[in-house]
Design an enzyme around this catalytic site. Structure first.
Site, short mmCIF file in Angstrom:
data_model
loop_
_atom_site.label_atom_id
_atom_site.label_comp_id
_atom_site.label_asym_id
_atom_site.label_seq_id
_atom_site.Cartn_x
_atom_site.Cartn_y
_atom_site.Cartn_z
N LYS A 67 0.86 -1.19 0.00
CA LYS A 67 0.00 0.00 0.00
C LYS A 67 0.90 1.24 0.00
O LYS A 67 1.56 1.53 0.99
CB LYS A 67 -0.92 0.00 1.22
CG LYS A 67 -1.99 1.08 1.16
CD LYS A 67 -2.94 0.97 2.35
CE LYS A 67 -4.14 1.88 2.17
NZ LYS A 67 -3.78 3.28 1.94
N ARG A 72 -3.80 8.75 -5.17
CA ARG A 72 -4.40 7.90 -6.20
C ARG A 72 -4.58 8.72 -7.49
O ARG A 72 -5.12 9.82 -7.47
CB ARG A 72 -5.77 7.40 -5.70
CG ARG A 72 -6.47 6.39 -6.61
CD ARG A 72 -6.07 5.00 -6.28
NE ARG A 72 -6.88 4.00 -6.97
CZ ARG A 72 -7.87 3.34 -6.40
NH1 ARG A 72 -8.21 3.58 -5.14
NH2 ARG A 72 -8.53 2.42 -7.08
N ARG A 87 -8.66 10.70 -7.03
CA ARG A 87 -9.62 9.76 -6.43
C ARG A 87 -11.05 10.30 -6.53
O ARG A 87 -12.00 9.55 -6.69
CB ARG A 87 -9.23 9.53 -4.97
CG ARG A 87 -10.16 8.62 -4.18
CD ARG A 87 -9.77 8.67 -2.70
NE ARG A 87 -10.67 7.88 -1.89
CZ ARG A 87 -10.41 6.66 -1.46
NH1 ARG A 87 -9.29 6.07 -1.81
NH2 ARG A 87 -11.26 6.00 -0.71
N GLU A 119 -0.74 5.01 -8.31
CA GLU A 119 -0.46 5.87 -7.16
C GLU A 119 0.78 6.71 -7.48
O GLU A 119 1.78 6.19 -8.01
CB GLU A 119 -0.19 5.01 -5.92
CG GLU A 119 -0.21 5.76 -4.62
CD GLU A 119 -1.59 5.79 -3.97
OE1 GLU A 119 -1.71 6.42 -2.91
OE2 GLU A 119 -2.51 5.20 -4.53
N GLU A 214 3.14 1.63 4.75
CA GLU A 214 1.81 1.86 5.31
C GLU A 214 1.04 0.57 5.54
O GLU A 214 0.29 0.45 6.50
CB GLU A 214 1.01 2.77 4.38
CG GLU A 214 -0.32 3.22 4.98
CD GLU A 214 -1.10 4.14 4.07
OE1 GLU A 214 -2.11 4.69 4.52
OE2 GLU A 214 -0.70 4.32 2.90
N ARG A 230 -16.29 -1.27 -2.60
CA ARG A 230 -15.23 -1.54 -1.62
C ARG A 230 -15.05 -3.05 -1.46
O ARG A 230 -15.38 -3.63 -0.42
CB ARG A 230 -15.59 -0.92 -0.25
CG ARG A 230 -15.41 0.57 -0.19
CD ARG A 230 -15.59 1.10 1.22
NE ARG A 230 -15.52 2.54 1.24
CZ ARG A 230 -14.39 3.24 1.37
NH1 ARG A 230 -13.25 2.60 1.48
NH2 ARG A 230 -14.41 4.55 1.35
#
Length: 665
Positions: A67, A72, A87, A119, A214, A230
């Site tokens: 991550k 993003r 995002r 990212e 992270e 999600r």
């Protein structure tokens, strides 16, 4: 999926000149496909609180992806034209992405048209190591002269006219690996490992956290790309062990701001700080606005002794050092008489906004009111510096390794890993970028190098004491293993009357129950000692739990004021888990049998967006003031043992149905 209103309207408008095709169905005509240069809602991730939860959510195996702590960015390329969307589907600031135009063509030599999910973050040119969050700001360039922005690509939605979102995650990943040529420190492929075994996943989590990264994003290898959903999982240290691994400090309330929306006119955002003994000054550390329920917030309006200064820096008292952005509406009359709160967050960070050496807490929330502490025993500046310098290796990871060996026994057989000769897979941000691998899926590919140590499966009773085992006094003592096992037979009694071992008087116990705060020592680690597989709603045995089992585990009434109903059409595979979570958290479940009366407060959905036609048809019996939230609200509330802000999990309602305080449109 689409934010192109004109394309949607034109697709639905009848065209009398267009001859209907016998092979086309109304449903196919009413789908708006992905369109190049038009942003697509990004696929999102929900909080993953344990290895068991990950194995249950990804029964086919998963890709474990680092991550990245950046921003993003969705990249659209059409020939020589480029667009970059954030995002929130807004254009990305040019200084963050301008350089990529010269490199994306080299990275994808045959990619004329494409849409990439990625990212953007800063990396050190010498080490290739990613730099901390916040370094992308234009004002940070002078501070990081030997660094540049890098695009870490982790998914592909569209390639040379072909829409890829219906392909599996594994197929999309292989397309990237086959067609992308990495450009060191400019265009990089995200680091992934294919995982099927819970022990392997635990070791991957430990590995990235020891590196100071992270966390991980976990993706089912058979999953499709679902815009706005999600269905990925994110693992961060503050999600694990009930938040026991998160960074926290005991800080003093120094000031406050007025809230907004339904909290307008109330003090609901608080300035937290620490004391510097050498200078005899109070310094700012963070501002926090989550963690208190409505009842506690209302009581604080009278309990806090504040003086109004209206954000006027000239009216700041001499004892407080605060930069202009941190000047509050109110300051404490006497900081030594102010309450101490435990503030927990994802990590300590240094962005220079605060005066405690710039140290702050990322994603802060109030987790406990420390009535047992005053200003003299709260975290001071020197202690805060030590917490900030603490190495990731110092965390106790033993509890992550206590994974039941049969945790994935009820899942399907793991997929075989890709066979054939190993493929070269240059790792992102790694010092030894040319290190050889025996398998491109399984070998580490990380932002820095560490010495791998053996990972002992230490039994619980021999484990080292970790953060959540340490407390300020004997009142906070975690029970021994034998005491913990005995606790599971006394949980119901514990919720009905104050515990004689908790160290609380009945009056203080009631205050904590009413405010939704956890008692000292009543945390996830205690749960684990009392039998994690029998008590935790993340257990692999959840699906077979009866209502009587739920009553025995109902120890945390953080949602005692919630009357919730599962939405019509709620995913049947998740219904039982959702009902159990509601009961564990003390909520009242409203069902069609007992009526959708006007006291219903929440509707729990598994979807993130509901059209107005469905709202009017299926939710007509619910009050318009009810809050529509995704099931992730329940899961995060349970994970953190604190009622979460509904706005962060509000379902998007298309139309003017809802009058609740959440932002739905």
């Amino acid at each position: 999926m689409s934010r192109d209103l004109e394309a949607v309207v034109r697709r639905f408008l009848p065209n009398p000149e267009e001859k209907s095709c016998p092979s086309s169905s109304p449903s196919s005509r009413n789908k708006v496909a992905i369109s190049l240069m038009t942003p697509v809602l990004p696929m999102l991730a929900e909080a993953c609180t344990s290895v068991e939860m990950a194995m249950r959510k990804c029964p086919n195996g998963m890709l474990s992806e680092v991550k990245y702590d950046g921003e993003r960015v969705q990249v659209h390329k059409s020939g020589n034209d480029f667009r970059y969307f954030s995002r929130s589907l807004k254009p990305v600031l040019p200084h963050k992405v301008n350089l990529f135009k010269d490199y994306i063509g080299q990275a994808f030599p045959d990619g004329d048209d494409l849409i990439l999910d990625s990212e953007v973050l800063m990396v050190d040119n010498e080490t290739g190591q990613p730099l901390p969050f916040g370094t992308l700001g234009i004002h940070k360039k002078a501070e990081f002269k030997n660094a540049n922005v890098c695009l870490f690509v982790f998914d592909c939605l569209y390639y040379n006219g072909e829409i890829l979102i219906d392909k599996s995650m594994l197929e999309r990943r292989n397309i990237l690996k086959d067609r992308m040529t990495e450009i060191p420190n400019r265009i990089m492929l995200s680091e992934v490992h294919e995982v099927h075994d819970p022990r392997d996943l635990a070791e991957r989590i430990i590995h990235v956290l020891k590196l100071g990264l992270e966390g991980l994003v976990l993706k089912d290898i058979d999953s499709k790309y679902e815009p706005g959903k999600r269905h990925w999982l994110k693992v961060k240290k503050d999600y694990l062990c009930g938040g026991a691994m998160a960074d926290s400090a005991d800080l003093v309330v120094l000031g406050a701001w007025y809230g907004t929306g339904n909290k307008g006119g109330m003090l609901s955002v608080f300035l937290m700080g620490c004391y510097d003994e050498k200078r005899d000054k109070w310094l700012t550390v963070t501002k926090v606005h989550t963690g208190h329920d409505d009842a506690t917030l209302a009581a604080l309006q009278d309990e806090l002794d504040m003086v109004k200064i209206g954000k006027d820096a000239e009216k700041l008292p001499n004892w407080l050092l605060a930069k202009k952005p941190m000047v509050p509406d109110f300051v404490a009359k006497d900081p030594k008489k102010q309450p101490v709160w435990e503030i927990t967050g994802a990590e300590f960070t240094n962005q220079g906004v605060h005066t405690a050496d710039g140290i702050s807490i990322r994603f802060p929330r109030v987790t406990r009111i420390r009535d047992d502490k005053d200003w003299s025993t709260a975290t001071n500046l020197e202690e805060l510096r030590n917490l900030f310098k603490r190495e990731p290796e110092s965390l106790d990871f033993d509890h992550l390794l206590n994974v039941p060996t049969d945790v994935n026994a009820r899942h399907t057989s793991p997929r075989k890993k890709p066979s054939g000769s190993p493929r070269k897979d240059t790792s992102p941000g790694k010092v030894e970028s040319a290190r050889k691998r025996t398998n491109s899926w399984d070998m580490p590919s990380t932002s820095s190098k560490i010495k791998e140590e053996p990972l002992p499966g230490t039994p619980v009773k021999k484990r080292k004491r970790d953060e959540c085992d340490q407390g300020p006094s004997s009142e906070d003592r975690i029970p021994s293993e034998s005491e913990g096992l005995k606790m599971k037979h006394e949980l119901k009694k514990e919720t009905e009357e104050p515990s004689s071992t908790s160290g609380f008087s009945p009056k203080k116990e009631k205050r904590f129950r009413d405010s939704g705060m956890k008692r000292e020592g009543e945390d996830h680690c205690t749960d684990r000692l009392a039998g994690e597989t029998e008590r935790s709603f993340e257990s692999s045995k959840d699906t077979s739990a009866s209502d009587s089992d739920v009553e025995d585990t109902k120890f945390n009434n953080v949602l005692q004021d919630v009357r919730a109903s599962l939405a019509p059409g709620f995913d049947t595979s998740r219904r039982k888990d959702a009902r159990k979570m509601l009961k564990i958290l003390g909520a009242t479940i409203v069902t069609p049998e007992n009526g959708h009366d006007s006291t219903t407060t929440h509707i729990i959905h598994t979807r993130m967006e509901i059209p107005s036609s469905v709202i009017l048809r299926d939710f007509a019996d619910f009050p318009r003031t009810v809050k529509h939230v995704n099931v992730s609200w329940l899961e995060e509330t349970a994970a953190r043992s604190r009622k979460q802000d509904e706005v962060q999990h509000a379902v998007q309602l298309v139309g003017d149905y809802c009058n609740c305080s959440c932002i739905h449109r």
